[in-house]
Design a protein around this motif. Structure first.
Motif, PDB file in Angstrom:
ATOM      1  N   ILE A   7      -3.214  20.986   3.027  1.00 59.61           N
ATOM      2  CA  ILE A   7      -4.299  20.113   2.570  1.00 59.61           C
ATOM      3  C   ILE A   7      -5.270  21.001   1.811  1.00 59.61           C
ATOM      4  CG2 ILE A   7      -5.969  18.359   3.207  1.00 59.61           C
ATOM      5  CD1 ILE A   7      -3.215  17.737   4.267  1.00 59.61           C
ATOM      6  N   GLN A   9      -8.462  21.370   0.169  1.00 61.60           N
ATOM      7  CA  GLN A   9      -9.801  20.808   0.030  1.00 61.60           C
ATOM      8  C   GLN A   9     -10.764  21.760   0.724  1.00 61.60           C
ATOM      9  OE1 GLN A   9      -9.821  17.060   2.099  1.00 61.60           O
ATOM     10  NE2 GLN A   9      -9.542  17.992   4.098  1.00 61.60           N
ATOM     11  N   SER A  47     -16.833  22.897  -4.758  1.00 59.03           N
ATOM     12  CA  SER A  47     -15.656  23.174  -5.578  1.00 59.03           C
ATOM     13  C   SER A  47     -15.274  24.635  -5.387  1.00 59.03           C
ATOM     14  CB  SER A  47     -15.926  22.892  -7.058  1.00 59.03           C
ATOM     15  OG  SER A  47     -14.738  23.088  -7.820  1.00 59.03           O
ATOM     16  N   ASN A  75      -1.194  18.457  -0.591  1.00 61.65           N
ATOM     17  CA  ASN A  75      -2.164  17.383  -0.783  1.00 61.65           C
ATOM     18  C   ASN A  75      -3.420  18.000  -1.398  1.00 61.65           C
ATOM     19  OD1 ASN A  75      -4.217  15.407  -0.364  1.00 61.65           O
ATOM     20  ND2 ASN A  75      -3.055  14.520   1.321  1.00 61.65           N
ATOM     21  N   ASP A  77      -7.184  17.568  -3.091  1.00 62.69           N
ATOM     22  CA  ASP A  77      -8.389  16.790  -3.402  1.00 62.69           C
ATOM     23  C   ASP A  77      -9.007  17.425  -4.645  1.00 62.69           C
ATOM     24  OD1 ASP A  77     -10.845  15.579  -3.618  1.00 62.69           O
ATOM     25  OD2 ASP A  77     -11.238  15.569  -1.457  1.00 62.69           O
ATOM     26  N   CYS A  78      -8.837  16.774  -5.780  1.00 63.33           N
ATOM     27  CA  CYS A  78      -9.248  17.372  -7.053  1.00 63.33           C
ATOM     28  C   CYS A  78     -10.761  17.484  -7.196  1.00 63.33           C
ATOM     29  CB  CYS A  78      -8.660  16.584  -8.220  1.00 63.33           C
ATOM     30  SG  CYS A  78      -6.865  16.708  -8.340  1.00 63.33           S
ATOM     31  N   THR A  79     -11.514  16.732  -6.391  1.00 57.99           N
ATOM     32  CA  THR A  79     -12.974  16.867  -6.462  1.00 57.99           C
ATOM     33  C   THR A  79     -13.420  18.232  -5.959  1.00 57.99           C
ATOM     34  OG1 THR A  79     -13.209  15.831  -4.276  1.00 57.99           O
ATOM     35  CG2 THR A  79     -13.361  14.388  -6.198  1.00 57.99           C
ATOM     36  N   HIS A  80     -12.594  18.907  -5.169  1.00 59.99           N
ATOM     37  CA  HIS A  80     -12.926  20.237  -4.655  1.00 59.99           C
ATOM     38  C   HIS A  80     -12.233  21.346  -5.445  1.00 59.99           C
ATOM     39  CE1 HIS A  80     -13.962  18.480  -0.413  1.00 59.99           C
ATOM     40  NE2 HIS A  80     -14.813  18.112  -1.361  1.00 59.99           N
ATOM     41  N   ASN A 105      -5.506  13.341  -5.029  1.00 61.89           N
ATOM     42  CA  ASN A 105      -6.678  12.464  -5.011  1.00 61.89           C
ATOM     43  C   ASN A 105      -7.549  12.887  -6.191  1.00 61.89           C
ATOM     44  OD1 ASN A 105      -8.809  10.787  -4.413  1.00 61.89           O
ATOM     45  ND2 ASN A 105      -9.576  12.030  -2.733  1.00 61.89           N
ATOM     46  N   TYR A 106      -7.549  12.060  -7.249  1.00 59.74           N
ATOM     47  CA  TYR A 106      -8.206  12.466  -8.488  1.00 59.74           C
ATOM     48  C   TYR A 106      -9.382  11.554  -8.797  1.00 59.74           C
ATOM     49  CZ  TYR A 106      -8.915  14.374 -13.097  1.00 59.74           C
ATOM     50  OH  TYR A 106      -9.477  15.002 -14.184  1.00 59.74           O
ATOM     51  N   GLN A 107     -10.592  12.073  -8.579  1.00 65.04           N
ATOM     52  CA  GLN A 107     -11.807  11.334  -8.909  1.00 65.04           C
ATOM     53  C   GLN A 107     -12.792  12.220  -9.655  1.00 65.04           C
ATOM     54  OE1 GLN A 107     -13.182   8.532  -5.715  1.00 65.04           O
ATOM     55  NE2 GLN A 107     -11.792   9.729  -4.438  1.00 65.04           N
TER      56      GLN A 107
END
Length: 289
Positions: A7, A9, A47, A75, A77-80, A105-107
């Motif tokens: 994971i 993140q 980030s 997995n 988390d693209c925000t991080h 997870n792309y936001q």
């Protein structure tokens, strides 16, 4: 042999699975101790830096060497990980040829180029799951080509980074496009492409169709379609689970394979009156339709 999931993140975690046993471990990285993992505002703006990400991948390499196994699932988390996709996929592709499962997870609206880099540099064998939040207006289409057994895209209908023609140019068995909405004419082009030989491995696709007064005629224009009676119930097996389909529109491909298109009832109506239905296509194994 362990199966390993990473994971990626702020709260970086490594999970191991062996039989029915699942264990999770925090992954150490540079400066991790400085962050309050329970501080929601801090996690929202976090980030990785180049140095912290390098130390994280070094820790992962050490743990997997000790376990004598590759990474099975990743997995992200693209925000991080804003702006870090070249570093992440450079590391991943150097350490192993492919990965079985990738979840994105792309936001991260601040760097949409990350999404483009992921789509062009991933090498996934079994499943690719991606959630895409609202993207900036006017973002260019990315025209991705997917190649994996199972594709799941959870998207915002207003996004235009991917179109149905991109799916025609892909190579997947099971495709779930979630909230994606396409017009009858777009589905018509997709079906014609399938009839002419695209998506050789496709067994199942589900997404949405925008309802219109001439929906069926637009959907089937130029196709040789056999409408099956609603009394006909056929069973399609999807990943060991049987699903019953009533009636539908049968379309035969040039090699003799048959697909059935099933359109569901109206499931959503927008304020402007636009109506949305679910659409599912199944491709029958030879001799079973």
């Amino acid at each position: 042999m362990f199966e390993v999931e990473i994971i990626l993140q702020m709260m970086a975690t490594l999970r191991t699975t062996k039989g029915n046993n699942l264990e999770a471990f925090s992954i150490p990285y540079l400066d991790r101790d400085r962050f309050d993992m329970k501080d929601i505002p801090e996690s929202a703006t976090f980030s990785f830096s180049n140095d912290s990400l390098a130390s994280l991948t070094l820790s992962i390499d050490g743990i997997t060497r000790f376990l004598k196994c590759d990474i099975d699932s990743l997995n992200i988390d693209c925000t991080h990980c804003i702006g870090m996709m070249p570093q992440i996929f450079g590391w991943l592709n150097e350490r192993q040829q492919s990965i079985n499962h990738l979840t994105i997870n792309y936001q991260a609206e601040r760097d949409v180029e990350d999404l483009d880099f992921i789509l062009k540099n991933m090498n996934v064998i079994e499943s690719f799951f991606i959630y895409v939040g609202t993207l900036p207006d006017g973002m260019r289409p990315l025209n991705p080509k997917f190649k994996c057994d199972f594709l799941r895209v959870t998207d915002v209908p207003s996004n235009n980074w991917m179109c149905l023609n991109d799916i025609s140019n892909s190579d997947c068995k099971h495709i779930h496009l979630g909230a994606s909405e396409f017009t009858p004419r777009e589905w018509n082009m997709f079906l014609k492409s399938w009839r002419d030989g695209s998506n050789q491995r496709m067994e199942y696709i589900t997404a949405n169709i925008i309802d219109s007064e001439d929906m069926i005629s637009e959907l089937t224009d130029g196709l040789n379609v056999e409408e099956r009676d609603e009394s006909l119930i056929r069973t399609f097996v999807l990943i060991s689970t049987p699903w019953a389909f009533r009636g539908g529109l049968d379309i035969k491909r040039q090699d003799g394979k048959v697909a059935t298109v099933v359109i569901g009832p109206i499931m959503h109506v927008y304020d402007d009156g636009k109506q949305i239905r679910a659409l599912t296509i199944v491709v029958w194994p030879r001799g079973t339709n």
